[in-house]
Write an enzyme that holds these catalytic residues in place. Structure first.
Site, short mmCIF file in Angstrom:
data_model
loop_
_atom_site.label_atom_id
_atom_site.label_comp_id
_atom_site.label_asym_id
_atom_site.label_seq_id
_atom_site.Cartn_x
_atom_site.Cartn_y
_atom_site.Cartn_z
N ILE A 1 -24.51 -23.83 -6.32
CA ILE A 1 -24.00 -22.45 -6.34
C ILE A 1 -23.66 -22.02 -7.77
O ILE A 1 -23.98 -20.90 -8.18
CB ILE A 1 -22.79 -22.32 -5.38
N SER B 1 -14.74 -21.29 -3.98
CA SER B 1 -15.00 -22.70 -3.64
C SER B 1 -14.13 -23.12 -2.45
O SER B 1 -14.53 -22.94 -1.30
CB SER B 1 -14.77 -23.59 -4.87
N ARG B 2 -12.94 -23.61 -2.73
CA ARG B 2 -11.96 -23.89 -1.69
C ARG B 2 -10.60 -23.41 -2.19
O ARG B 2 -10.29 -23.54 -3.38
CB ARG B 2 -11.88 -25.39 -1.37
N GLU C 1 -5.43 -20.78 4.81
CA GLU C 1 -6.27 -19.74 5.40
C GLU C 1 -5.92 -19.62 6.87
O GLU C 1 -5.86 -20.66 7.54
CB GLU C 1 -7.76 -20.08 5.25
N HIS D 1 -12.80 -15.54 3.41
CA HIS D 1 -13.75 -16.67 3.39
C HIS D 1 -15.10 -16.28 4.01
O HIS D 1 -15.51 -16.85 5.03
CB HIS D 1 -13.15 -17.89 4.10
P1 NAP Z 1 -22.75 -28.93 -5.37
O1 NAP Z 1 -24.18 -28.56 -5.56
O2 NAP Z 1 -22.40 -30.30 -4.92
O3 NAP Z 1 -21.99 -28.61 -6.73
C1 NAP Z 1 -20.67 -28.97 -6.97
C2 NAP Z 1 -20.44 -29.04 -8.46
O4 NAP Z 1 -19.06 -29.29 -8.67
C3 NAP Z 1 -21.20 -30.15 -9.15
O5 NAP Z 1 -21.79 -29.62 -10.31
C4 NAP Z 1 -20.12 -31.15 -9.52
O6 NAP Z 1 -20.35 -31.78 -10.75
C5 NAP Z 1 -18.95 -30.23 -9.72
N1 NAP Z 1 -17.68 -30.95 -9.73
C6 NAP Z 1 -17.27 -31.99 -8.97
N2 NAP Z 1 -16.04 -32.38 -9.34
C7 NAP Z 1 -15.66 -31.56 -10.35
C8 NAP Z 1 -14.50 -31.47 -11.17
N3 NAP Z 1 -13.47 -32.33 -11.02
N4 NAP Z 1 -14.46 -30.52 -12.12
C9 NAP Z 1 -15.49 -29.67 -12.31
N5 NAP Z 1 -16.63 -29.72 -11.58
C10 NAP Z 1 -16.71 -30.65 -10.61
O7 NAP Z 1 -22.06 -27.97 -4.32
P2 NAP Z 1 -22.40 -26.44 -4.00
O8 NAP Z 1 -23.41 -26.36 -2.92
O9 NAP Z 1 -22.65 -25.73 -5.29
O10 NAP Z 1 -21.00 -25.99 -3.34
C11 NAP Z 1 -19.80 -26.08 -4.07
C12 NAP Z 1 -18.60 -25.84 -3.18
O11 NAP Z 1 -18.51 -24.46 -2.86
C13 NAP Z 1 -18.64 -26.54 -1.81
O12 NAP Z 1 -18.18 -27.87 -1.89
C14 NAP Z 1 -17.75 -25.67 -0.95
O13 NAP Z 1 -16.44 -26.16 -0.95
C15 NAP Z 1 -17.79 -24.31 -1.66
N6 NAP Z 1 -18.46 -23.28 -0.85
C16 NAP Z 1 -17.73 -22.20 -0.43
C17 NAP Z 1 -18.37 -21.20 0.27
C18 NAP Z 1 -17.60 -20.00 0.74
O14 NAP Z 1 -17.94 -19.44 1.77
N7 NAP Z 1 -16.60 -19.55 0.02
C19 NAP Z 1 -19.72 -21.28 0.59
C20 NAP Z 1 -20.42 -22.40 0.15
C21 NAP Z 1 -19.78 -23.38 -0.59
P3 NAP Z 1 -21.31 -33.03 -11.05
O15 NAP Z 1 -22.64 -32.66 -10.44
O16 NAP Z 1 -21.32 -33.02 -12.53
O17 NAP Z 1 -20.67 -34.21 -10.42
C1 GLV Z 2 -18.29 -22.64 3.28
O1 GLV Z 2 -17.23 -22.47 2.80
C2 GLV Z 2 -19.04 -23.84 3.18
O2 GLV Z 2 -18.57 -24.81 2.57
O3 GLV Z 2 -20.17 -23.86 3.73
#
Ligand code: NAP
Ligand code: GLV
Length: 348
Positions: free
Chosen positions: A159, A237-238, A267, A286
Protein backbone atom coordinates in the site's frame (compact mmCIF):
# COMPACT_ATOMS: atom_id res chain seq x y z
CA UNK A 1 -19.80 -37.47 2.13
CA UNK A 2 -20.68 -34.79 4.67
CA UNK A 3 -19.51 -31.25 3.98
CA UNK A 4 -16.96 -29.54 6.24
CA UNK A 5 -18.51 -27.28 8.85
CA UNK A 6 -17.48 -23.64 8.88
CA UNK A 7 -18.38 -20.55 10.87
CA UNK A 8 -18.43 -17.24 8.96
CA UNK A 9 -18.49 -14.33 11.38
CA UNK A 10 -20.34 -11.81 9.14
CA UNK A 11 -22.10 -11.68 5.79
CA UNK A 12 -19.57 -11.18 2.98
CA UNK A 13 -20.29 -10.49 -0.69
CA UNK A 14 -21.69 -13.36 -2.71
CA UNK A 15 -18.52 -13.66 -4.83
CA UNK A 16 -16.94 -15.66 -2.04
CA UNK A 17 -19.98 -16.69 -0.07
CA UNK A 18 -21.38 -18.80 -2.92
CA UNK A 19 -18.10 -20.72 -3.15
CA UNK A 20 -18.19 -21.41 0.58
CA UNK A 21 -21.84 -22.37 0.49
CA UNK A 22 -21.25 -24.89 -2.33
CA UNK A 23 -18.36 -26.55 -0.54
CA UNK A 24 -19.29 -26.28 3.14
CA UNK A 25 -21.98 -26.61 5.71
CA UNK A 26 -22.08 -22.91 6.68
CA UNK A 27 -23.05 -21.32 9.96
CA UNK A 28 -23.30 -17.60 9.13
CA UNK A 29 -23.40 -14.89 11.81
CA UNK A 30 -26.26 -12.74 10.48
CA UNK A 31 -25.99 -9.72 12.75
CA UNK A 32 -24.42 -6.45 11.52
CA UNK A 33 -22.36 -6.32 14.70
CA UNK A 34 -19.61 -8.88 15.41
CA UNK A 35 -20.35 -11.90 17.59
CA UNK A 36 -19.61 -11.31 21.27
CA UNK A 37 -16.74 -13.25 22.78
CA UNK A 38 -19.21 -15.74 24.29
CA UNK A 39 -21.03 -16.19 20.97
CA UNK A 40 -17.74 -16.63 19.13
CA UNK A 41 -16.48 -19.26 21.59
CA UNK A 42 -19.77 -21.09 21.34
CA UNK A 43 -20.26 -20.94 17.56
CA UNK A 44 -16.73 -22.13 16.68
CA UNK A 45 -17.27 -25.37 18.57
CA UNK A 46 -16.70 -28.34 16.28
CA UNK A 47 -16.08 -26.34 13.09
CA UNK A 48 -13.48 -27.38 10.52
CA UNK A 49 -12.92 -23.86 9.27
CA UNK A 50 -13.38 -20.28 10.43
CA UNK A 51 -13.76 -17.21 8.23
CA UNK A 52 -13.33 -14.17 10.45
CA UNK A 53 -13.05 -10.39 10.23
CA UNK A 54 -10.58 -7.92 11.69
CA UNK A 55 -13.14 -7.21 14.41
CA UNK A 56 -12.86 -10.79 15.75
CA UNK A 57 -10.04 -11.54 18.19
CA UNK A 58 -8.87 -15.04 17.34
CA UNK A 59 -6.49 -16.42 19.94
CA UNK A 60 -5.57 -19.80 21.41
CA UNK A 61 -8.76 -19.84 23.47
CA UNK A 62 -10.91 -19.60 20.34
CA UNK A 63 -8.82 -22.26 18.57
CA UNK A 64 -9.14 -24.59 21.55
CA UNK A 65 -12.87 -23.88 21.87
CA UNK A 66 -13.20 -24.97 18.25
CA UNK A 67 -11.39 -28.25 18.80
CA UNK A 68 -8.64 -30.33 17.24
CA UNK A 69 -10.52 -30.74 13.95
CA UNK A 70 -10.04 -27.00 13.13
CA UNK A 71 -8.14 -27.01 9.84
CA UNK A 72 -8.00 -23.37 8.75
CA UNK A 73 -8.59 -19.75 9.76
CA UNK A 74 -9.26 -17.35 6.90
CA UNK A 75 -9.12 -13.64 7.74
CA UNK A 76 -11.17 -11.25 5.60
CA UNK A 77 -8.44 -8.58 5.73
CA UNK A 78 -4.82 -8.09 4.82
CA UNK A 79 -3.97 -6.96 8.38
CA UNK A 80 -3.89 -9.90 10.77
CA UNK A 81 -3.10 -8.33 14.15
CA UNK A 82 -6.47 -9.73 15.33
CA UNK A 83 -5.12 -13.27 15.03
CA UNK A 84 -2.54 -14.90 17.28
CA UNK A 85 -0.36 -16.40 14.56
CA UNK A 86 1.95 -18.08 17.09
CA UNK A 87 -0.96 -19.93 18.66
CA UNK A 88 -2.16 -21.00 15.20
CA UNK A 89 1.29 -22.17 14.20
CA UNK A 90 1.70 -24.10 17.46
CA UNK A 91 -1.59 -25.88 16.66
CA UNK A 92 -0.61 -26.37 13.00
CA UNK A 93 -3.56 -24.32 11.77
CA UNK A 94 -2.91 -22.38 8.56
CA UNK A 95 -4.11 -18.76 8.59
CA UNK A 96 -5.06 -16.96 5.38
CA UNK A 97 -5.38 -13.25 4.66
CA UNK A 98 -6.25 -11.09 1.63
CA UNK A 99 -3.23 -9.10 0.43
CA UNK A 100 -2.90 -7.23 -2.90
CA UNK A 101 -6.59 -7.20 -3.84
CA UNK A 102 -7.31 -4.13 -1.67
CA UNK A 103 -4.06 -2.28 -2.24
CA UNK A 104 -5.37 0.20 -4.82
CA UNK A 105 -8.63 0.89 -3.00
CA UNK A 106 -6.72 1.57 0.22
CA UNK A 107 -4.10 3.74 -1.47
CA UNK A 108 -6.86 5.75 -3.19
CA UNK A 109 -8.45 6.35 0.18
CA UNK A 110 -5.18 7.38 1.84
CA UNK A 111 -4.79 9.89 -0.96
CA UNK A 112 -8.36 11.07 -0.51
CA UNK A 113 -7.52 11.77 3.14
CA UNK A 114 -4.33 13.61 2.15
CA UNK A 115 -6.36 15.90 -0.12
CA UNK A 116 -9.26 16.25 2.33
CA UNK A 117 -7.04 17.37 5.20
CA UNK A 118 -4.45 19.24 3.13
CA UNK A 119 -7.12 21.20 1.22
CA UNK A 120 -9.61 21.37 4.08
CA UNK A 121 -12.49 19.74 2.22
CA UNK A 122 -14.59 18.80 5.23
CA UNK A 123 -14.14 22.21 6.84
CA UNK A 124 -15.24 23.84 3.57
CA UNK A 125 -18.28 21.62 3.36
CA UNK A 126 -19.31 22.43 6.93
CA UNK A 127 -18.77 26.15 6.17
CA UNK A 128 -21.21 25.97 3.26
CA UNK A 129 -23.83 23.91 5.09
CA UNK A 130 -23.65 26.12 8.20
CA UNK A 131 -24.45 29.24 6.13
CA UNK A 132 -21.03 30.83 6.85
CA UNK A 133 -20.21 31.29 3.15
CA UNK A 134 -20.73 35.00 2.45
CA UNK A 135 -18.15 35.73 -0.26
CA UNK A 136 -14.96 34.60 -1.99
CA UNK A 137 -12.04 35.36 0.32
CA UNK A 138 -8.31 35.65 -0.43
CA UNK A 139 -7.47 34.08 2.93
CA UNK A 140 -10.37 31.65 3.17
CA UNK A 141 -9.54 28.06 4.23
CA UNK A 142 -5.98 28.07 2.99
CA UNK A 143 -4.39 24.64 2.68
CA UNK A 144 -1.28 22.81 1.60
CA UNK A 145 0.07 22.84 -1.99
CA UNK A 146 0.54 19.26 -3.19
CA UNK A 147 3.06 19.99 -5.94
CA UNK A 148 6.57 19.83 -4.52
CA UNK A 149 5.40 18.70 -1.08
CA UNK A 150 7.48 16.00 0.59
CA UNK A 151 5.40 12.89 1.25
CA UNK A 152 6.83 10.67 4.01
CA UNK A 153 5.59 7.08 3.90
CA UNK A 154 6.03 5.00 7.02
CA UNK A 155 5.90 1.45 5.68
CA UNK A 156 6.78 0.88 2.04
CA UNK A 157 5.05 -2.39 1.24
CA UNK A 158 2.15 -2.93 -1.13
CA UNK A 159 0.00 0.00 0.00
CA UNK A 160 2.84 2.40 0.80
CA UNK A 161 4.21 1.93 -2.72
CA UNK A 162 0.77 2.36 -4.28
CA UNK A 163 0.44 5.70 -2.45
CA UNK A 164 3.91 6.67 -3.73
CA UNK A 165 2.78 5.94 -7.32
CA UNK A 166 -0.17 8.28 -6.86
CA UNK A 167 2.16 10.95 -5.44
CA UNK A 168 4.25 10.85 -8.64
CA UNK A 169 1.22 12.26 -10.48
CA UNK A 170 1.10 15.18 -8.05
CA UNK A 171 4.81 15.98 -8.53
CA UNK A 172 5.59 15.25 -4.90
CA UNK A 173 8.96 14.30 -3.49
CA UNK A 174 8.61 10.91 -1.81
CA UNK A 175 10.67 9.65 1.11
CA UNK A 176 9.96 6.48 3.06
CA UNK A 177 10.95 4.60 6.16
CA UNK A 178 10.76 0.81 6.22
CA UNK A 179 12.95 -1.51 8.27
CA UNK A 180 14.25 -3.33 5.20
CA UNK A 181 15.86 -1.86 2.09
CA UNK A 182 13.58 -2.24 -0.96
CA UNK A 183 14.46 -3.08 -4.53
CA UNK A 184 13.97 0.14 -6.54
CA UNK A 185 10.71 0.20 -8.52
CA UNK A 186 11.14 1.70 -12.00
CA UNK A 187 7.89 3.67 -11.69
CA UNK A 188 8.57 5.15 -8.22
CA UNK A 189 11.10 7.79 -7.40
CA UNK A 190 11.43 7.46 -3.62
CA UNK A 191 14.29 7.74 -1.18
CA UNK A 192 14.69 5.62 1.94
CA UNK A 193 15.49 7.67 5.04
CA UNK A 194 15.61 6.92 8.75
CA UNK A 195 12.48 7.41 10.83
CA UNK A 196 13.67 10.64 12.43
CA UNK A 197 14.59 12.24 9.11
CA UNK A 198 11.17 11.33 7.77
CA UNK A 199 9.45 12.96 10.74
CA UNK A 200 11.54 16.10 10.34
CA UNK A 201 11.37 16.51 6.54
CA UNK A 202 7.89 15.42 5.53
CA UNK A 203 5.07 17.86 4.75
CA UNK A 204 2.64 14.94 4.68
CA UNK A 205 3.14 11.71 6.64
CA UNK A 206 1.11 8.65 5.71
CA UNK A 207 1.24 5.46 7.77
CA UNK A 208 1.22 2.03 6.07
CA UNK A 209 2.70 -0.40 8.58
CA UNK A 210 1.09 -3.48 10.08
CA UNK A 211 0.22 -3.25 13.78
CA UNK A 212 2.97 -5.02 15.73
CA UNK A 213 4.60 -4.55 19.11
CA UNK A 214 7.12 -2.25 17.36
CA UNK A 215 4.51 -0.09 15.63
CA UNK A 216 2.02 0.28 18.51
CA UNK A 217 2.02 4.03 19.31
CA UNK A 218 4.89 4.56 16.89
CA UNK A 219 3.42 8.03 16.49
CA UNK A 220 3.48 9.34 20.05
CA UNK A 221 4.15 12.79 21.53
CA UNK A 222 7.89 12.41 20.99
CA UNK A 223 7.46 11.54 17.30
CA UNK A 224 4.95 14.36 16.85
CA UNK A 225 7.34 16.85 18.47
CA UNK A 226 9.84 16.18 15.64
CA UNK A 227 7.30 16.91 12.88
CA UNK A 228 6.94 20.24 11.08
CA UNK A 229 4.17 22.45 12.53
CA UNK A 230 2.66 22.44 9.03
CA UNK A 231 2.55 18.65 8.64
CA UNK A 232 -0.52 16.63 7.63
CA UNK A 233 -0.65 13.20 9.32
CA UNK A 234 -2.66 10.39 7.72
CA UNK A 235 -3.36 6.98 9.24
CA UNK A 236 -5.01 4.26 7.19
CA UNK A 237 -3.05 1.39 8.78
CA UNK A 238 -4.28 0.44 12.25
CA UNK A 239 -5.61 2.79 14.92
CA UNK A 240 -3.13 1.75 17.58
CA UNK A 241 -0.16 2.94 15.50
CA UNK A 242 -1.05 6.47 16.67
CA UNK A 243 -1.35 7.58 20.30
CA UNK A 244 -4.61 9.53 20.02
CA UNK A 245 -4.08 11.46 23.28
CA UNK A 246 -0.83 12.81 21.90
CA UNK A 247 -2.49 13.56 18.57
CA UNK A 248 -5.31 15.45 20.27
CA UNK A 249 -2.85 17.67 22.16
CA UNK A 250 -0.93 18.40 18.96
CA UNK A 251 -4.04 19.25 16.95
CA UNK A 252 -5.66 21.30 19.69
CA UNK A 253 -2.63 23.55 20.06
CA UNK A 254 -1.97 23.63 16.28
CA UNK A 255 1.40 21.95 16.67
CA UNK A 256 0.60 20.20 13.39
CA UNK A 257 -1.64 21.33 10.53
CA UNK A 258 -4.14 18.49 10.55
CA UNK A 259 -4.78 14.77 10.58
CA UNK A 260 -6.83 12.25 8.65
CA UNK A 261 -7.70 8.94 10.26
CA UNK A 262 -9.41 5.98 8.67
CA UNK A 263 -8.61 3.92 11.75
CA UNK A 264 -8.74 4.74 15.45
CA UNK A 265 -8.07 3.21 18.86
CA UNK A 266 -10.64 2.03 19.81
CA UNK A 267 -13.05 1.41 16.94
CA UNK A 268 -15.60 2.84 16.82
CA UNK A 269 -14.24 6.06 18.29
CA UNK A 270 -16.50 6.96 21.26
CA UNK A 271 -18.75 9.92 20.56
CA UNK A 272 -17.31 11.75 23.56
CA UNK A 273 -13.77 11.57 22.15
CA UNK A 274 -12.25 15.08 22.34
CA UNK A 275 -10.93 14.54 18.80
CA UNK A 276 -14.47 15.00 17.54
CA UNK A 277 -14.49 18.57 18.85
CA UNK A 278 -11.66 19.60 16.54
CA UNK A 279 -11.92 21.09 13.04
CA UNK A 280 -8.46 20.10 11.84
CA UNK A 281 -9.11 16.36 11.73
CA UNK A 282 -11.05 14.10 9.37
CA UNK A 283 -12.16 10.77 10.85
CA UNK A 284 -13.57 7.93 8.78
CA UNK A 285 -15.10 4.62 9.94
CA UNK A 286 -12.35 2.24 8.68
CA UNK A 287 -13.49 2.18 5.06
CA UNK A 288 -10.23 2.51 3.12
CA UNK A 289 -10.66 -0.85 1.37
CA UNK A 290 -14.38 -0.35 0.88
CA UNK A 291 -14.64 -0.28 -2.91
CA UNK A 292 -17.10 -2.81 -4.31
CA UNK A 293 -14.33 -4.33 -6.45
CA UNK A 294 -11.89 -4.73 -3.57
CA UNK A 295 -14.49 -6.19 -1.21
CA UNK A 296 -15.62 -8.70 -3.88
CA UNK A 297 -12.02 -9.79 -4.42
CA UNK A 298 -11.42 -10.03 -0.66
CA UNK A 299 -14.53 -12.15 -0.35
CA UNK A 300 -13.40 -14.46 -3.12
CA UNK A 301 -9.84 -14.73 -1.84
CA UNK A 302 -10.93 -15.34 1.74
CA UNK A 303 -13.26 -18.09 0.47
CA UNK A 304 -10.47 -19.66 -1.60
CA UNK A 305 -8.14 -19.60 1.41
CA UNK A 306 -10.80 -21.23 3.57
CA UNK A 307 -11.50 -23.99 1.06
CA UNK A 308 -7.80 -24.59 0.38
CA UNK A 309 -7.21 -25.06 4.10
CA UNK A 310 -10.16 -27.42 4.37
CA UNK A 311 -8.77 -29.42 1.46
CA UNK A 312 -5.46 -29.65 3.30
CA UNK A 313 -3.48 -27.48 0.91
CA UNK A 314 -0.93 -25.82 3.14
CA UNK A 315 1.73 -24.68 0.72
CA UNK A 316 2.98 -21.23 1.56
CA UNK A 317 2.28 -18.71 -1.11
CA UNK A 318 3.29 -15.32 0.13
CA UNK A 319 1.48 -13.31 -2.51
CA UNK A 320 -0.66 -14.15 -5.48
CA UNK A 321 1.33 -11.85 -7.73
CA UNK A 322 4.60 -13.40 -6.72
CA UNK A 323 3.10 -16.84 -7.18
CA UNK A 324 1.82 -16.09 -10.69
CA UNK A 325 5.06 -14.35 -11.64
CA UNK A 326 7.07 -17.34 -10.41
CA UNK A 327 4.98 -19.65 -12.55
CA UNK A 328 5.28 -17.40 -15.59
CA UNK A 329 9.05 -17.16 -15.23
CA UNK A 330 9.17 -20.95 -15.03
CA UNK A 331 7.26 -21.02 -18.33
CA UNK A 332 4.09 -22.36 -16.69
CA UNK A 333 0.60 -21.00 -17.30
CA UNK A 334 -1.25 -20.18 -14.07
CA UNK A 335 -4.44 -22.20 -13.85
CA UNK A 336 -7.08 -19.89 -12.41
CA UNK A 337 -9.35 -22.63 -11.16
CA UNK A 338 -7.12 -24.12 -8.52
CA UNK A 339 -4.24 -23.41 -6.23
CA UNK A 340 -3.23 -19.89 -7.12
CA UNK A 341 -5.08 -17.59 -4.83
CA UNK A 342 -4.12 -18.80 -1.43
CA UNK A 343 -2.20 -16.85 1.06
CA UNK A 344 -1.20 -18.50 4.29
CA UNK A 345 0.56 -16.74 7.10
CA UNK A 346 1.16 -19.59 9.50
CA UNK A 347 2.65 -22.80 8.34
CA UNK A 348 2.20 -26.33 9.40
P1 NAP B 1 2.81 -4.91 3.52
O1 NAP B 1 2.92 -5.03 2.03
O2 NAP B 1 3.20 -6.07 4.36
O3 NAP B 1 3.65 -3.63 3.95
C1 NAP B 1 3.90 -3.30 5.27
C2 NAP B 1 5.12 -2.42 5.34
O4 NAP B 1 5.28 -2.00 6.69
C3 NAP B 1 6.40 -3.11 4.93
O5 NAP B 1 7.10 -2.25 4.06
C4 NAP B 1 7.16 -3.25 6.24
O6 NAP B 1 8.55 -3.09 6.10
C5 NAP B 1 6.66 -2.05 6.99
N1 NAP B 1 6.94 -2.14 8.42
C6 NAP B 1 6.88 -3.20 9.25
N2 NAP B 1 7.27 -2.85 10.48
C7 NAP B 1 7.57 -1.53 10.44
C8 NAP B 1 8.05 -0.59 11.39
N3 NAP B 1 8.31 -0.95 12.67
N4 NAP B 1 8.27 0.67 10.99
C9 NAP B 1 8.04 1.05 9.71
N5 NAP B 1 7.61 0.20 8.75
C10 NAP B 1 7.37 -1.07 9.12
O7 NAP B 1 1.33 -4.57 3.95
P2 NAP B 1 0.23 -3.74 3.13
O8 NAP B 1 -0.57 -4.65 2.29
O9 NAP B 1 0.89 -2.56 2.51
O10 NAP B 1 -0.72 -3.31 4.37
C11 NAP B 1 -0.21 -2.53 5.42
C12 NAP B 1 -1.20 -2.45 6.56
O11 NAP B 1 -2.27 -1.58 6.21
C13 NAP B 1 -1.91 -3.77 6.93
O12 NAP B 1 -1.13 -4.55 7.81
C14 NAP B 1 -3.20 -3.31 7.56
O13 NAP B 1 -3.07 -3.22 8.95
C15 NAP B 1 -3.41 -1.91 6.97
N6 NAP B 1 -4.58 -1.85 6.08
C16 NAP B 1 -5.63 -1.04 6.44
C17 NAP B 1 -6.70 -0.92 5.59
C18 NAP B 1 -7.86 -0.03 5.93
O14 NAP B 1 -8.98 -0.34 5.55
N7 NAP B 1 -7.65 1.06 6.63
C19 NAP B 1 -6.76 -1.64 4.39
C20 NAP B 1 -5.68 -2.45 4.07
C21 NAP B 1 -4.59 -2.53 4.93
P3 NAP B 1 9.62 -4.18 5.60
O15 NAP B 1 9.06 -4.72 4.31
O16 NAP B 1 10.80 -3.32 5.41
O17 NAP B 1 9.72 -5.19 6.68
C1 GLV C 1 -8.32 -3.70 6.50
O1 GLV C 1 -8.14 -2.92 7.38
C2 GLV C 1 -7.45 -4.79 6.21
O2 GLV C 1 -6.45 -4.99 6.91
O3 GLV C 1 -7.76 -5.51 5.23
Amino acid sequence: MSKPKVFVTRAISEKGFELINDFCDVDLWMDDLPPSREDLLQRVRGVDGLLCLLTDRIDGQVMDASGQQLKVISNFAVGFDNIDINSATARKIPVGNTPDVLTDATADFAFALILSVGRRLMEGERYVRNGQWKTWGPMLLLGIEMKGATLGLVGFGRIGKAVARRAMGFDMRVIYYSPHEKKPDPDINATRVDFETLLEEADIISLHTPLTTETRHLIDSEAISKMKPTVVLINSSRGSVVDLDALYEALKFNRIFGAGLDVTEPEPLPLDSPLLTLDNIVIMPHIASASKTARDKMSWMAAKNLIAGLEGITCQIVSIHRCINDLLTQGLRPCMSKLFFYNFLSLT
